[in-house]
Design a protein around this motif. Structure first.
Motif, PDB file in Angstrom:
ATOM      1  N   GLY A  53      51.785 103.716  30.316  1.00  0.00           N
ATOM      2  CA  GLY A  53      53.129 103.145  30.188  1.00  0.00           C
ATOM      3  C   GLY A  53      53.331 101.940  31.092  1.00  0.00           C
ATOM      4  N   GLY A  54      52.814 102.015  32.306  1.00  0.00           N
ATOM      5  CA  GLY A  54      52.923 100.894  33.233  1.00  0.00           C
ATOM      6  C   GLY A  54      52.158  99.670  32.743  1.00  0.00           C
ATOM      7  N   LEU A  55      50.976  99.877  32.194  1.00  0.00           N
ATOM      8  CA  LEU A  55      50.191  98.754  31.676  1.00  0.00           C
ATOM      9  C   LEU A  55      50.851  98.118  30.459  1.00  0.00           C
ATOM     10  CD1 LEU A  55      46.580 100.147  32.099  1.00  0.00           C
ATOM     11  CD2 LEU A  55      47.664  98.312  33.410  1.00  0.00           C
ATOM     12  N   VAL A  56      51.439  98.928  29.596  1.00  0.00           N
ATOM     13  CA  VAL A  56      52.158  98.380  28.442  1.00  0.00           C
ATOM     14  C   VAL A  56      53.380  97.603  28.913  1.00  0.00           C
ATOM     15  CG1 VAL A  56      53.518  99.011  26.412  1.00  0.00           C
ATOM     16  CG2 VAL A  56      51.311 100.062  26.797  1.00  0.00           C
ATOM     17  N   ALA A  57      54.085  98.132  29.912  1.00  0.00           N
ATOM     18  CA  ALA A  57      55.250  97.426  30.451  1.00  0.00           C
ATOM     19  C   ALA A  57      54.846  96.080  31.050  1.00  0.00           C
ATOM     20  CB  ALA A  57      55.946  98.288  31.502  1.00  0.00           C
ATOM     21  N   LEU A  58      53.735  96.031  31.771  1.00  0.00           N
ATOM     22  CA  LEU A  58      53.260  94.766  32.326  1.00  0.00           C
ATOM     23  C   LEU A  58      52.873  93.780  31.235  1.00  0.00           C
ATOM     24  CD1 LEU A  58      51.084  95.890  35.352  1.00  0.00           C
ATOM     25  CD2 LEU A  58      53.196  94.563  35.408  1.00  0.00           C
ATOM     26  N   MET A  59      52.263  94.275  30.170  1.00  0.00           N
ATOM     27  CA  MET A  59      51.892  93.417  29.055  1.00  0.00           C
ATOM     28  C   MET A  59      53.132  92.820  28.398  1.00  0.00           C
ATOM     29  SD  MET A  59      49.911  94.424  25.550  1.00  0.00           S
ATOM     30  CE  MET A  59      51.303  95.420  25.036  1.00  0.00           C
ATOM     31  N   LEU A  60      54.150  93.640  28.163  1.00  0.00           N
ATOM     32  CA  LEU A  60      55.371  93.142  27.538  1.00  0.00           C
ATOM     33  C   LEU A  60      56.113  92.175  28.457  1.00  0.00           C
ATOM     34  CD1 LEU A  60      56.628  96.409  25.841  1.00  0.00           C
ATOM     35  CD2 LEU A  60      55.598  94.414  24.747  1.00  0.00           C
ATOM     36  N   TYR A  61      56.142  92.471  29.744  1.00  0.00           N
ATOM     37  CA  TYR A  61      56.788  91.586  30.716  1.00  0.00           C
ATOM     38  C   TYR A  61      56.104  90.226  30.739  1.00  0.00           C
ATOM     39  CZ  TYR A  61      58.394  89.816  35.215  1.00  0.00           C
ATOM     40  OH  TYR A  61      58.917  89.032  36.204  1.00  0.00           O
ATOM     41  N   SER A  62      54.781  90.236  30.752  1.00  0.00           N
ATOM     42  CA  SER A  62      54.016  88.990  30.787  1.00  0.00           C
ATOM     43  C   SER A  62      54.251  88.170  29.534  1.00  0.00           C
ATOM     44  CB  SER A  62      52.532  89.313  30.934  1.00  0.00           C
ATOM     45  OG  SER A  62      51.752  88.154  30.838  1.00  0.00           O
ATOM     46  N   ARG A  63      54.313  88.835  28.397  1.00  0.00           N
ATOM     47  CA  ARG A  63      54.519  88.114  27.143  1.00  0.00           C
ATOM     48  C   ARG A  63      55.917  87.520  27.076  1.00  0.00           C
ATOM     49  NH1 ARG A  63      54.261  90.387  21.016  1.00  0.00           N
ATOM     50  NH2 ARG A  63      54.370  88.364  20.017  1.00  0.00           N
ATOM     51  N   ARG A  64      56.915  88.257  27.496  1.00  0.00           N
ATOM     52  CA  ARG A  64      58.302  87.775  27.426  1.00  0.00           C
ATOM     53  C   ARG A  64      58.565  86.639  28.404  1.00  0.00           C
ATOM     54  NH1 ARG A  64      60.967  93.681  26.972  1.00  0.00           N
ATOM     55  NH2 ARG A  64      60.505  94.007  24.775  1.00  0.00           N
ATOM     56  N   ARG A  65      57.886  86.641  29.525  1.00  0.00           N
ATOM     57  CA  ARG A  65      58.069  85.578  30.514  1.00  0.00           C
ATOM     58  C   ARG A  65      57.242  84.335  30.219  1.00  0.00           C
ATOM     59  NH1 ARG A  65      62.081  86.162  34.498  1.00  0.00           N
ATOM     60  NH2 ARG A  65      62.536  88.373  34.526  1.00  0.00           N
ATOM     61  N   GLY A  66      56.348  84.401  29.250  1.00  0.00           N
ATOM     62  CA  GLY A  66      55.555  83.244  28.869  1.00  0.00           C
ATOM     63  C   GLY A  66      54.304  83.038  29.694  1.00  0.00           C
ATOM     64  N   TYR A  67      53.895  84.037  30.467  1.00  0.00           N
ATOM     65  CA  TYR A  67      52.698  83.886  31.291  1.00  0.00           C
ATOM     66  C   TYR A  67      51.426  83.823  30.454  1.00  0.00           C
ATOM     67  CZ  TYR A  67      55.751  85.092  35.180  1.00  0.00           C
ATOM     68  OH  TYR A  67      56.746  85.099  36.092  1.00  0.00           O
ATOM     69  N   ASP A  68      51.467  84.356  29.229  1.00  0.00           N
ATOM     70  CA  ASP A  68      50.288  84.361  28.374  1.00  0.00           C
ATOM     71  C   ASP A  68      50.039  83.009  27.721  1.00  0.00           C
ATOM     72  OD1 ASP A  68      49.925  86.985  28.983  1.00  0.00           O
ATOM     73  OD2 ASP A  68      50.917  87.737  27.192  1.00  0.00           O
TER      74      ASP A  68
END
Length: 80
Positions: A53-68
């Motif tokens: 769950g933590g890894l999925v949350a980090l993935m979604l956070y990174s995508r929404r903030r534009g870091y990817d």
């Protein structure tokens, strides 16, 4: 339709996993699991779910903030 197919495939994979788990548990015979084994099993499952769950949350956070976006561009500019 593709969403329903994906859901069906995930449900089928879950069914196969449950079936394999039940067969493996039954193959062990009458081997009892003590209190320490149950506690270890519950802690391991809980930790695994929290980590996932933590890894999925980090993935979604990174995508929404534009870091990817920067990682996908590369040194020569955006890929096409």
């Amino acid at each position: 339709m593709p969403r329903l197919l994906g859901f069906g495939l995930l449900l089928a994979a879950l069914g196969v996993a449950v079936y394999a788990s039940v067969k493996a548990w039954g193959a062990a015979g009458d081997v009892p699991i003590g209190v320490h084994g149950l506690v270890a099993l519950l802690l391991g499952a809980t930790f695994t779910l929290l980590l996932a769950g933590g890894l999925v949350a980090l993935m979604l956070y990174s995508r929404r903030r534009g870091y990817d976006e920067d990682a996908a561009d590369g040194p020569d500019g955006p890929r096409r």
